[in-house]
Write an enzyme that holds these catalytic residues in place. Structure first.
Site, mmCIF file in Angstrom:
data_model
loop_
_atom_site.group_PDB
_atom_site.id
_atom_site.type_symbol
_atom_site.label_atom_id
_atom_site.label_comp_id
_atom_site.label_asym_id
_atom_site.label_seq_id
_atom_site.Cartn_x
_atom_site.Cartn_y
_atom_site.Cartn_z
ATOM 1 C CD GLU A 22 -3.541 8.008 8.621
ATOM 2 O OE1 GLU A 22 -2.861 9.024 8.864
ATOM 3 O OE2 GLU A 22 -3.358 7.295 7.623
ATOM 4 C CB CYS B 40 -2.871 1.195 -2.750
ATOM 5 S SG CYS B 40 -2.818 2.937 -3.218
ATOM 6 C CG ASP C 128 -1.878 1.196 1.221
ATOM 7 O OD1 ASP C 128 -2.308 1.597 0.123
ATOM 8 O OD2 ASP C 128 -2.197 1.725 2.294
ATOM 9 C CB SER C 129 0.283 4.700 -1.116
ATOM 10 O OG SER C 129 -0.992 4.870 -0.532
ATOM 11 C CB CYS D 125 -10.820 4.933 1.317
ATOM 12 S SG CYS D 125 -9.316 5.410 2.220
ATOM 13 C CG HIS E 77 -7.333 4.971 6.102
ATOM 14 N ND1 HIS E 77 -6.484 4.849 5.035
ATOM 15 C CD2 HIS E 77 -6.574 5.438 7.135
ATOM 16 C CE1 HIS E 77 -5.255 5.221 5.401
ATOM 17 N NE2 HIS E 77 -5.287 5.577 6.664
#
Length: 270
Positions: free
Chosen positions: A152, A73, A10-11, A184, A186
């Site tokens: 995050e 990603c 992933d990035s 996404c 996340h």
């Protein structure tokens, strides 16, 4: 059988949700995770740069003798997956195909919502993938840029996340979506909050889960499953070590990840 590890790239941090699903559905498989934390985010980069970064990540994972690679990603899946499959003789999967296919199967009224970063929504990668399977489906994209920093910061179940979810998602509900793609990596961390906001009649689609199931299917069909009865291990590599990775990784994976568990990679060498 093939007892080599699975590579996950992933990035940055979001791909850890994909890793979590792989660990859940393929518990005996060893995994190697690479997060390109020095160059995140990819969304603002050109297609050529994203392909370059993706190939470098694949080259690194290939140097670790992995048997398959998951591009965890959305941006890299949208911009570089086809090129990667043409370049490398190894099973390579992205996260968009599985999510799009599941959306097509799940929708009853053919109105599907897709939420993601601004770059992912602007790329229309999910729209194209869904409409390629059923052109009659109406796809409504919505960028939700605040979601990533909320996750995050560890605020996924706080009131501020609920407020943000209402701001972003109420309009999608009003437009009649019956399925919502969490576009996404996340966003699965916000699944409970998102589900409460959109209501039980809207099916939430987690591409991370669907990608893990697709990976399992590919390995089974190619007779590449790990035949060990031991729980698989995971190695973590990053292009830059910072406290944020350890913090978020521990939250995503629900186990303590320390900086000592991370190994830095000079990714530009690959």
């Amino acid at each position: 059988m093939d007892n080599r590890a699975i590579g996950v790239f992933d990035s940055g941090l979001g791909g850890l949700t994909v890793l979590k699903e792989i660990n859940k559905y393929l518990p005996n498989e060893d995994t190697i995770y690479f997060g390109d934390t020095a160059r995140v985010p990819y969304g603002s980069r050109s297609k050529e740069t994203i392909i370059k970064y993706t190939f470098q990540a694949i080259n690194f994972l290939a140097s670790q003798n992995v048997k398959a690679i998951v591009i965890a990603c959305n941006t890299a899946s949208a911009r570089a997956l086809l090129e990667a499959r043409e370049e490398y003789d190894i099973p390579i999967m992205g996260v968009i195909e599985a999510g799009a296919r599941t959306a097509v199967y799940s929708t009853r009224n053919k109105v599907v919502g897709v939420i993601g970063t601004t770059a992912t929504v602007r790329s229309k990668a999910y729209n194209k993938a869904i409409k390629a399977k059923d052109s009659g489906i109406r796809v409504i994209g919505k960028a939700c840029p605040i979601f990533v920093p909320l996750v995050e910061e560890g605020w996924s179940n706080k009131e501020i996340s609920t407020m943000a979810a209402h701001m972003y998602l109420d309009s999608l509900v009003e437009k009649g979506i019956d399925s919502l793609v969490l576009g996404c990596t996340h966003y699965p961390i916000l699944k409970r909050t998102i589900g409460e906001v959109v209501g039980k009649d809207v099916k939430l689609i987690n591409p991370a889960k669907e990608t893990a199931l697709d990976l399992k299917d590919v390995l089974e069909k190619r007779d590449m499953m790990n035949d060990s009865d031991q729980k698989g291990s995971c190695k973590y590599f990053v292009s830059d070590i910072n406290e944020q990775f350890s913090k978020v990784a521990s939250e995503f994976l629900k186990k303590k990840i320390k900086n000592e568990n991370l190994e830095k990679v000079e990714i530009h060498k690959y």
